[in-house]
Design a protein around this motif. Structure first.
Motif, PDB file in Angstrom:
ATOM      1  N   VAL A  22      36.963  79.972 -16.679  1.00  0.00           N
ATOM      2  CA  VAL A  22      35.445  80.092 -16.766  1.00  0.00           C
ATOM      3  C   VAL A  22      34.948  81.441 -16.541  1.00  0.00           C
ATOM      4  CG1 VAL A  22      33.435  79.279 -15.557  1.00  0.00           C
ATOM      5  CG2 VAL A  22      34.985  77.561 -15.772  1.00  0.00           C
ATOM      6  N   ILE A  23      35.477  82.227 -15.665  1.00  0.00           N
ATOM      7  CA  ILE A  23      35.141  83.739 -15.453  1.00  0.00           C
ATOM      8  C   ILE A  23      35.549  84.389 -16.762  1.00  0.00           C
ATOM      9  CG2 ILE A  23      35.611  85.576 -13.999  1.00  0.00           C
ATOM     10  CD1 ILE A  23      36.141  83.784 -11.613  1.00  0.00           C
ATOM     11  N   HIS A  24      36.929  84.129 -17.347  1.00  0.00           N
ATOM     12  CA  HIS A  24      37.298  85.075 -18.075  1.00  0.00           C
ATOM     13  C   HIS A  24      36.559  84.648 -19.637  1.00  0.00           C
ATOM     14  CE1 HIS A  24      39.773  85.248 -21.999  1.00  0.00           C
ATOM     15  NE2 HIS A  24      39.832  86.598 -21.638  1.00  0.00           N
ATOM     16  N   HIS A  25      36.174  83.206 -19.660  1.00  0.00           N
ATOM     17  CA  HIS A  25      35.299  82.749 -20.818  1.00  0.00           C
ATOM     18  C   HIS A  25      33.933  83.824 -21.175  1.00  0.00           C
ATOM     19  CE1 HIS A  25      32.749  80.469 -23.643  1.00  0.00           C
ATOM     20  NE2 HIS A  25      33.548  80.447 -24.335  1.00  0.00           N
ATOM     21  N   ILE A  37      37.160  91.464 -22.525  1.00  0.00           N
ATOM     22  CA  ILE A  37      38.110  91.551 -21.715  1.00  0.00           C
ATOM     23  C   ILE A  37      39.417  90.741 -21.707  1.00  0.00           C
ATOM     24  CG2 ILE A  37      36.928  90.126 -19.759  1.00  0.00           C
ATOM     25  CD1 ILE A  37      37.589  92.392 -17.740  1.00  0.00           C
ATOM     26  N   THR A  38      40.451  91.120 -21.193  1.00  0.00           N
ATOM     27  CA  THR A  38      41.503  90.166 -21.430  1.00  0.00           C
ATOM     28  C   THR A  38      41.482  89.369 -20.102  1.00  0.00           C
ATOM     29  OG1 THR A  38      43.131  91.714 -20.216  1.00  0.00           O
ATOM     30  CG2 THR A  38      42.871  91.892 -22.552  1.00  0.00           C
ATOM     31  N   MET A  39      42.462  88.214 -20.052  1.00  0.00           N
ATOM     32  CA  MET A  39      42.691  87.284 -18.850  1.00  0.00           C
ATOM     33  C   MET A  39      43.597  88.099 -17.999  1.00  0.00           C
ATOM     34  SD  MET A  39      42.233  84.477 -17.309  1.00  0.00           S
ATOM     35  CE  MET A  39      42.195  82.986 -18.181  1.00  0.00           C
ATOM     36  N   GLU A  40      44.328  88.728 -18.323  1.00  0.00           N
ATOM     37  CA  GLU A  40      45.281  89.580 -17.322  1.00  0.00           C
ATOM     38  C   GLU A  40      44.038  90.598 -16.486  1.00  0.00           C
ATOM     39  OE1 GLU A  40      49.137  92.923 -17.311  1.00  0.00           O
ATOM     40  OE2 GLU A  40      47.790  92.144 -19.153  1.00  0.00           O
ATOM     41  N   LYS A  41      43.249  91.259 -17.263  1.00  0.00           N
ATOM     42  CA  LYS A  41      42.420  92.111 -16.487  1.00  0.00           C
ATOM     43  C   LYS A  41      41.326  91.538 -15.599  1.00  0.00           C
ATOM     44  CE  LYS A  41      42.743  96.172 -19.554  1.00  0.00           C
ATOM     45  NZ  LYS A  41      42.134  97.122 -20.392  1.00  0.00           N
ATOM     46  N   VAL A  42      40.983  90.250 -16.096  1.00  0.00           N
ATOM     47  CA  VAL A  42      39.919  89.328 -15.181  1.00  0.00           C
ATOM     48  C   VAL A  42      40.648  89.055 -13.849  1.00  0.00           C
ATOM     49  CG1 VAL A  42      38.847  86.942 -15.019  1.00  0.00           C
ATOM     50  CG2 VAL A  42      38.377  88.625 -17.022  1.00  0.00           C
ATOM     51  N   LYS A  48      41.922  92.084  -6.897  1.00  0.00           N
ATOM     52  CA  LYS A  48      41.904  93.485  -6.225  1.00  0.00           C
ATOM     53  C   LYS A  48      40.221  93.807  -5.642  1.00  0.00           C
ATOM     54  CE  LYS A  48      45.953  94.964  -7.199  1.00  0.00           C
ATOM     55  NZ  LYS A  48      46.881  95.434  -6.179  1.00  0.00           N
ATOM     56  N   SER A  49      39.373  92.677  -6.058  1.00  0.00           N
ATOM     57  CA  SER A  49      38.105  92.949  -5.385  1.00  0.00           C
ATOM     58  C   SER A  49      38.214  92.522  -3.940  1.00  0.00           C
ATOM     59  CB  SER A  49      36.908  91.971  -6.052  1.00  0.00           C
ATOM     60  OG  SER A  49      36.859  92.353  -7.361  1.00  0.00           O
ATOM     61  N   SER A  50      37.227  93.044  -2.981  1.00  0.00           N
ATOM     62  CA  SER A  50      37.055  92.844  -1.628  1.00  0.00           C
ATOM     63  C   SER A  50      36.756  91.616  -1.216  1.00  0.00           C
ATOM     64  CB  SER A  50      36.454  93.915  -1.029  1.00  0.00           C
ATOM     65  OG  SER A  50      36.603  95.202  -1.358  1.00  0.00           O
ATOM     66  N   ILE A  51      35.665  90.970  -2.086  1.00  0.00           N
ATOM     67  CA  ILE A  51      35.317  89.787  -2.030  1.00  0.00           C
ATOM     68  C   ILE A  51      34.867  89.227  -3.072  1.00  0.00           C
ATOM     69  CG2 ILE A  51      33.019  90.614  -1.361  1.00  0.00           C
ATOM     70  CD1 ILE A  51      32.599  88.517   1.017  1.00  0.00           C
ATOM     71  N   CYS A  52      34.760  87.917  -3.329  1.00  0.00           N
ATOM     72  CA  CYS A  52      34.106  87.222  -4.496  1.00  0.00           C
ATOM     73  C   CYS A  52      33.651  85.931  -4.000  1.00  0.00           C
ATOM     74  CB  CYS A  52      35.500  86.624  -5.425  1.00  0.00           C
ATOM     75  SG  CYS A  52      36.341  88.000  -6.335  1.00  0.00           S
ATOM     76  N   PHE A  53      32.564  85.591  -4.895  1.00  0.00           N
ATOM     77  CA  PHE A  53      31.667  84.393  -4.807  1.00  0.00           C
ATOM     78  C   PHE A  53      31.536  83.464  -5.826  1.00  0.00           C
ATOM     79  CE2 PHE A  53      30.053  87.904  -2.125  1.00  0.00           C
ATOM     80  CZ  PHE A  53      29.295  87.101  -0.954  1.00  0.00           C
ATOM     81  N   GLY A  54      32.121  82.323  -5.695  1.00  0.00           N
ATOM     82  CA  GLY A  54      32.262  81.273  -6.843  1.00  0.00           C
ATOM     83  C   GLY A  54      31.058  80.471  -6.498  1.00  0.00           C
ATOM     84  N   MET A  55      30.464  80.077  -7.452  1.00  0.00           N
ATOM     85  CA  MET A  55      29.262  78.895  -7.327  1.00  0.00           C
ATOM     86  C   MET A  55      29.775  77.878  -8.298  1.00  0.00           C
ATOM     87  SD  MET A  55      25.345  78.818  -8.172  1.00  0.00           S
ATOM     88  CE  MET A  55      24.944  80.258  -6.902  1.00  0.00           C
ATOM     89  N   TYR A  56      29.761  76.758  -7.273  1.00  0.00           N
ATOM     90  CA  TYR A  56      30.365  75.314  -7.839  1.00  0.00           C
ATOM     91  C   TYR A  56      29.262  74.195  -7.675  1.00  0.00           C
ATOM     92  CZ  TYR A  56      34.291  78.325  -6.669  1.00  0.00           C
ATOM     93  OH  TYR A  56      35.213  79.131  -6.718  1.00  0.00           O
ATOM     94  N   GLU A  57      29.283  73.528  -8.563  1.00  0.00           N
ATOM     95  CA  GLU A  57      28.520  71.928  -8.691  1.00  0.00           C
ATOM     96  C   GLU A  57      29.692  71.036  -8.051  1.00  0.00           C
ATOM     97  OE1 GLU A  57      25.857  69.489 -11.689  1.00  0.00           O
ATOM     98  OE2 GLU A  57      27.835  70.257 -12.738  1.00  0.00           O
ATOM     99  N   GLY A  58      29.374  70.811  -7.119  1.00  0.00           N
ATOM    100  CA  GLY A  58      30.215  69.956  -6.220  1.00  0.00           C
ATOM    101  C   GLY A  58      30.997  70.912  -5.248  1.00  0.00           C
ATOM    102  N   ALA A  81      28.940  99.032  -1.112  1.00  0.00           N
ATOM    103  CA  ALA A  81      29.670  97.732  -1.876  1.00  0.00           C
ATOM    104  C   ALA A  81      29.110  98.007  -3.510  1.00  0.00           C
ATOM    105  CB  ALA A  81      29.107  96.460  -1.349  1.00  0.00           C
ATOM    106  N   TRP A  82      29.980  97.851  -4.324  1.00  0.00           N
ATOM    107  CA  TRP A  82      29.724  97.772  -5.652  1.00  0.00           C
ATOM    108  C   TRP A  82      29.797  96.400  -6.091  1.00  0.00           C
ATOM    109  CZ3 TRP A  82      27.601 101.471  -8.876  1.00  0.00           C
ATOM    110  CH2 TRP A  82      27.519 101.183 -10.207  1.00  0.00           C
ATOM    111  N   ILE A  83      28.467  95.761  -6.691  1.00  0.00           N
ATOM    112  CA  ILE A  83      28.375  94.439  -6.946  1.00  0.00           C
ATOM    113  C   ILE A  83      28.741  94.358  -8.623  1.00  0.00           C
ATOM    114  CG2 ILE A  83      26.888  92.530  -7.093  1.00  0.00           C
ATOM    115  CD1 ILE A  83      27.580  93.725  -4.286  1.00  0.00           C
ATOM    116  N   MET A  84      29.364  93.333  -8.942  1.00  0.00           N
ATOM    117  CA  MET A  84      29.859  93.342 -10.489  1.00  0.00           C
ATOM    118  C   MET A  84      29.940  91.856 -10.998  1.00  0.00           C
ATOM    119  SD  MET A  84      33.037  96.067 -10.222  1.00  0.00           S
ATOM    120  CE  MET A  84      33.461  95.629  -8.731  1.00  0.00           C
ATOM    121  N   ASP A  85      29.750  91.719 -12.261  1.00  0.00           N
ATOM    122  CA  ASP A  85      30.125  90.380 -12.716  1.00  0.00           C
ATOM    123  C   ASP A  85      29.344  89.314 -12.277  1.00  0.00           C
ATOM    124  OD1 ASP A  85      32.017  91.676 -14.461  1.00  0.00           O
ATOM    125  OD2 ASP A  85      33.676  91.249 -13.122  1.00  0.00           O
TER     126      ASP A  85
END
Length: 147
Positions: A22-25, A37-42, A48-58, A81-85
């Motif tokens: 989902v993120i890559h697409h 961007i390639t899947m490998e880079k995603v 390597k990110s310090s923290i990621c937030f995923g939002m989910y239905e369910g 903190a550098w916020i991205m994506d």
């Protein structure tokens, strides 16, 4: 790992639940900042990110969830903190989910006491201004290196 719930949606910092497809697409097809961007880079950026937030239905902890949003940060959790994506899938926009994600990230997560957060945007200034982001005080002191 932290998680928050609102109206059947879950926001979680547990990387094991992230759906890199989902993120890559979204990033490679729908974003203006990471188009192609390639899947490998995603995968590397998530790892390597310090923290990621995923939002989910369910609830992803119960295996019944669809990832609908994402934001990640590179940070020391103290001074910077550098916020991205940052994104919410188009079909889920207009429900206040981006606002909830930003509000939670800056006010309730491990990032809440970080002295300075930065991000780049071409089109979402109004959203980020609601959470204390503003244009640079001294843009002339910042430098960049691009490859």
């Amino acid at each position: 790992m932290d998680s928050w719930e609102k109206d059947g949606f879950i926001l979680s910092t547990d990387k094991q639940y992230l759906d890199t497809d989902v993120i890559h697409h979204f990033l490679s097809v729908d974003s203006y900042w990471a188009k192609g961007i390639t899947m490998e880079k995603v995968k590397k950026s998530v790892e390597k990110s310090s923290i990621c937030f995923g939002m989910y239905e369910g609830d992803p902890s119960k295996g019944k969830a669809k990832q609908i949003g994402f934001v990640r940060a590179v940070t020391d959790f103290v001074r910077f903190a550098w916020i991205m994506d940052v994104f919410v899938l188009p079909e889920y926009r207009g429900r206040g989910l981006s606002k909830w994600m930003m509000e939670t990230m800056v006010g309730q997560s491990e990032l809440k006491d970080v002295r300075k957060m930065m991000l780049c945007t071409y089109d979402a200034h109004g959203l980020y201004e609601q959470y204390g982001f503003q244009t640079l005080d001294d843009p002339e002191i910042f430098m960049q290196r691009k490859i």
